[in-house]
Design a protein around this motif. Structure first.
Motif, PDB file in Angstrom:
ATOM      1  N   GLY A  26       1.617  -5.991   4.957  1.00 25.32           N
ATOM      2  CA  GLY A  26       1.173  -6.460   3.642  1.00 25.32           C
ATOM      3  C   GLY A  26      -0.121  -7.235   3.730  1.00 25.32           C
ATOM      4  N   TYR A  27      -0.260  -8.058   4.785  1.00 19.38           N
ATOM      5  CA  TYR A  27      -1.506  -8.820   4.954  1.00 19.38           C
ATOM      6  C   TYR A  27      -2.690  -7.894   5.174  1.00 19.38           C
ATOM      7  CZ  TYR A  27      -4.959 -11.988   6.909  1.00 19.38           C
ATOM      8  OH  TYR A  27      -6.122 -12.682   7.145  1.00 19.38           O
ATOM      9  N   LEU A  28      -2.494  -6.868   6.008  1.00 23.30           N
ATOM     10  CA  LEU A  28      -3.586  -5.949   6.294  1.00 23.30           C
ATOM     11  C   LEU A  28      -3.967  -5.127   5.072  1.00 23.30           C
ATOM     12  CD1 LEU A  28      -2.543  -4.768   9.858  1.00 23.30           C
ATOM     13  CD2 LEU A  28      -4.435  -6.271   9.249  1.00 23.30           C
ATOM     14  N   ILE A  29      -3.029  -4.945   4.175  1.00 19.03           N
ATOM     15  CA  ILE A  29      -3.337  -4.203   2.946  1.00 19.03           C
ATOM     16  C   ILE A  29      -4.015  -5.103   1.921  1.00 19.03           C
ATOM     17  CG2 ILE A  29      -2.323  -3.016   0.951  1.00 19.03           C
ATOM     18  CD1 ILE A  29      -0.109  -2.039   2.802  1.00 19.03           C
ATOM     19  N   GLY A  30      -3.465  -6.309   1.727  1.00 21.01           N
ATOM     20  CA  GLY A  30      -3.945  -7.137   0.627  1.00 21.01           C
ATOM     21  C   GLY A  30      -4.271  -8.560   0.967  1.00 21.01           C
ATOM     22  N   THR A  44      -2.491 -12.724  -0.105  1.00 19.16           N
ATOM     23  CA  THR A  44      -1.659 -12.404  -1.274  1.00 19.16           C
ATOM     24  C   THR A  44      -0.737 -11.230  -0.979  1.00 19.16           C
ATOM     25  OG1 THR A  44      -3.395 -13.183  -2.764  1.00 19.16           O
ATOM     26  CG2 THR A  44      -1.692 -11.749  -3.704  1.00 19.16           C
ATOM     27  N   GLY A  45      -1.291 -10.202  -0.320  1.00 16.52           N
ATOM     28  CA  GLY A  45      -0.467  -9.047   0.055  1.00 16.52           C
ATOM     29  C   GLY A  45       0.641  -9.435   1.006  1.00 16.52           C
ATOM     30  N   MET A  46       0.341 -10.367   1.937  1.00 18.06           N
ATOM     31  CA  MET A  46       1.365 -10.809   2.879  1.00 18.06           C
ATOM     32  C   MET A  46       2.505 -11.508   2.144  1.00 18.06           C
ATOM     33  SD  MET A  46       1.069 -13.415   6.123  1.00 18.06           S
ATOM     34  CE  MET A  46       0.804 -14.832   5.043  1.00 18.06           C
ATOM     35  N   ALA A  79       6.990   3.499   4.323  1.00 16.25           N
ATOM     36  CA  ALA A  79       6.426   3.698   2.990  1.00 16.25           C
ATOM     37  C   ALA A  79       5.237   2.778   2.761  1.00 16.25           C
ATOM     38  CB  ALA A  79       7.504   3.440   1.934  1.00 16.25           C
ATOM     39  N   LEU A  80       5.332   1.527   3.241  1.00 13.64           N
ATOM     40  CA  LEU A  80       4.231   0.588   3.076  1.00 13.64           C
ATOM     41  C   LEU A  80       3.009   1.036   3.877  1.00 13.64           C
ATOM     42  CD1 LEU A  80       3.701  -2.083   1.594  1.00 13.64           C
ATOM     43  CD2 LEU A  80       4.328  -3.283   3.697  1.00 13.64           C
ATOM     44  N   ALA A  81       3.250   1.578   5.073  1.00  7.30           N
ATOM     45  CA  ALA A  81       2.143   2.077   5.878  1.00  7.30           C
ATOM     46  C   ALA A  81       1.451   3.251   5.191  1.00  7.30           C
ATOM     47  CB  ALA A  81       2.657   2.499   7.255  1.00  7.30           C
ATOM     48  N   PHE A 109      -4.554   3.711   0.088  1.00  8.54           N
ATOM     49  CA  PHE A 109      -5.341   2.760  -0.698  1.00  8.54           C
ATOM     50  C   PHE A 109      -6.394   2.008   0.110  1.00  8.54           C
ATOM     51  CE2 PHE A 109      -1.771   3.623  -3.392  1.00  8.54           C
ATOM     52  CZ  PHE A 109      -2.335   3.665  -4.657  1.00  8.54           C
ATOM     53  N   GLY A 110      -6.644   2.499   1.343  1.00 11.95           N
ATOM     54  CA  GLY A 110      -7.870   2.089   2.012  1.00 11.95           C
ATOM     55  C   GLY A 110      -7.875   0.819   2.803  1.00 11.95           C
ATOM     56  N   GLY A 111      -6.709   0.224   3.119  1.00 10.78           N
ATOM     57  CA  GLY A 111      -6.696  -0.904   4.036  1.00 10.78           C
ATOM     58  C   GLY A 111      -6.869  -2.243   3.365  1.00 10.78           C
ATOM     59  N   SER A 112      -7.171  -3.236   4.172  1.00  6.76           N
ATOM     60  CA  SER A 112      -7.097  -4.626   3.702  1.00  6.76           C
ATOM     61  C   SER A 112      -8.346  -5.085   2.989  1.00  6.76           C
ATOM     62  CB  SER A 112      -6.847  -5.536   4.912  1.00  6.76           C
ATOM     63  OG  SER A 112      -7.960  -5.471   5.774  1.00  6.76           O
ATOM     64  N   ARG A 113      -8.127  -6.111   2.188  1.00  4.58           N
ATOM     65  CA  ARG A 113      -9.236  -6.843   1.559  1.00  4.58           C
ATOM     66  C   ARG A 113      -8.872  -8.317   1.605  1.00  4.58           C
ATOM     67  NH1 ARG A 113     -12.996  -4.274  -1.425  1.00  4.58           N
ATOM     68  NH2 ARG A 113     -12.732  -2.054  -1.770  1.00  4.58           N
TER      69      ARG A 113
END
Length: 319
Positions: free
Chosen positions: A21-25, A28-30, A159-161, A167-171
């Motif tokens: 989640g952190y690497l995606i968002g 906040t994602g974490m 599924a999260l991966a 959606f292109g990875g973290s921000r």
């Protein structure tokens, strides 16, 4: 110690979920992923067994079933559960040609066992007893909660991966992180996160399978029957008898007595089960050990019906 290791493994899966989640968002994602992971753990604790049984279309049966194979299966499971000091589990069958079985439930009071129709048709009654005794051993060892919750979380991590990949990875919170680096990160997540989840599954599954074999052999009373069953299930699973529901839900593969997905013949990195031949050898050694521990039978010499001279027989050394 085994329970401590189990809790650590489940905590590791939750941390992995939060990390993805952190690497995606970013932070906040974490936090979102962590909240979701905790909610999933709670939901899985109460409902994972129902989800798994529904996924496989399991139907509950009992000793009144009109088909003899199913009636014998249900009565044998009930009898072995009672002998093992366990509450009667929900006894179910799954429509599948592949012979296989699993157990689920958060504790012995809420346990269920499932056997495929292929298992009931293709194995002998004593072999079926051996398989189901193995599943009751999982219930007795309280493995079923861990195995079921692990399946749910592992599927969610995959599924999260996939979500990260699309959606292109973290921000981070300043909006950085997209572009080529973000896509590379997303690809890495999509590849590595399911592998990490699989490693946790394997760590949980392998040691528990050997222990369930050992205790199941004691519950069923016939290590050789369980060994024969494992060999037959392995052979049938690798000869075209596909479990289509398992193929659609690979995160549940570790729950079955034999891996329903692939025919790996060794304890390699990506096998969720110990090699079948290793399990069979352990069971055969167990059977030999049981024979060696049994007391030698008492041989009572026969007493002739009469004395050599035709008179009444003497009482002999035992009176």
């Amino acid at each position: 110690m085994n329970h401590f290791k189990t809790y650590m493994l489940l905590a590791g899966m939750t941390a992995l979920f939060a990390g993805v989640g952190y690497l995606i968002g970013g932070p906040t994602g974490m936090m979102i992923a962590l909240v979701l992971a905790l909610a999933m753990n709670a939901f899985s604790y109460w409902n994972a067994d129902k989800i798994v049984l529904r996924t496989y279309g399991a139907q509950e049966v009992d000793e009144s079933h009109p088909e003899p194979l199913i009636r014998h299966y249900a009565s044998d499971v009930a009898e072995m559960a009672q002998a093992a000091g366990l509450p009667r589990p929900r006894i179910t069958i799954i429509e599948s040609d592949q012979p296989n079985a699993f157990a689920t439930g958060r504790d012995p009071d809420h346990a269920a066992v499932a056997a495929t129709t292929g298992l009931l048709r293709l194995l002998t009654r004593d072999e079926i007893r051996g398989v189901m005794a193995h599943e009751l051993a999982h219930v007795k060892n309280r493995d079923t909660l861990v195995m079921t919750v692990t399946a749910t979380i592992a599927g969610a991590i995959s599924a999260l991966a996939n979500f990260a990949f699309f959606f292109g990875g973290s921000r981070d919170e300043e909006g950085n992180g997209g572009g080529v680096g973000g896509m590379i990160g997303a690809i890495a997540i999509a590849i590595l996160a399911p592998i990490a989840a699989m490693l946790v599954q394997m760590a949980i599954s392998r040691a528990r399978e050997y222990e369930a074999d050992r205790i199941g052999a004691a519950i069923g009373g016939d290590p050789a029957a369980l060994a024969r069953a494992l060999e037959k299930i392995e052979a049938y699973a690798r000869s075209g008898y596909e479990n289509h529901a398992a193929e659609r839900n690979p995160a549940t593969a570790h729950m079955f007595i034999i891996n329903p997905l692939s025919g790996k013949g060794a304890d390699n990195l990506f096998s969720t089960h110990p090699a079948t031949h290793n399990r069979v050898e352990a069971l055969m050694r167990l059977g030999v050990g049981q024979q060696a521990r049994r007391p030698a039978p008492t041989i009572v010499p026969s007493v002739p019906p009469s004395s050599p001279r035709g008179g009444a027989s003497s009482p002999g050394p035992w009176g």
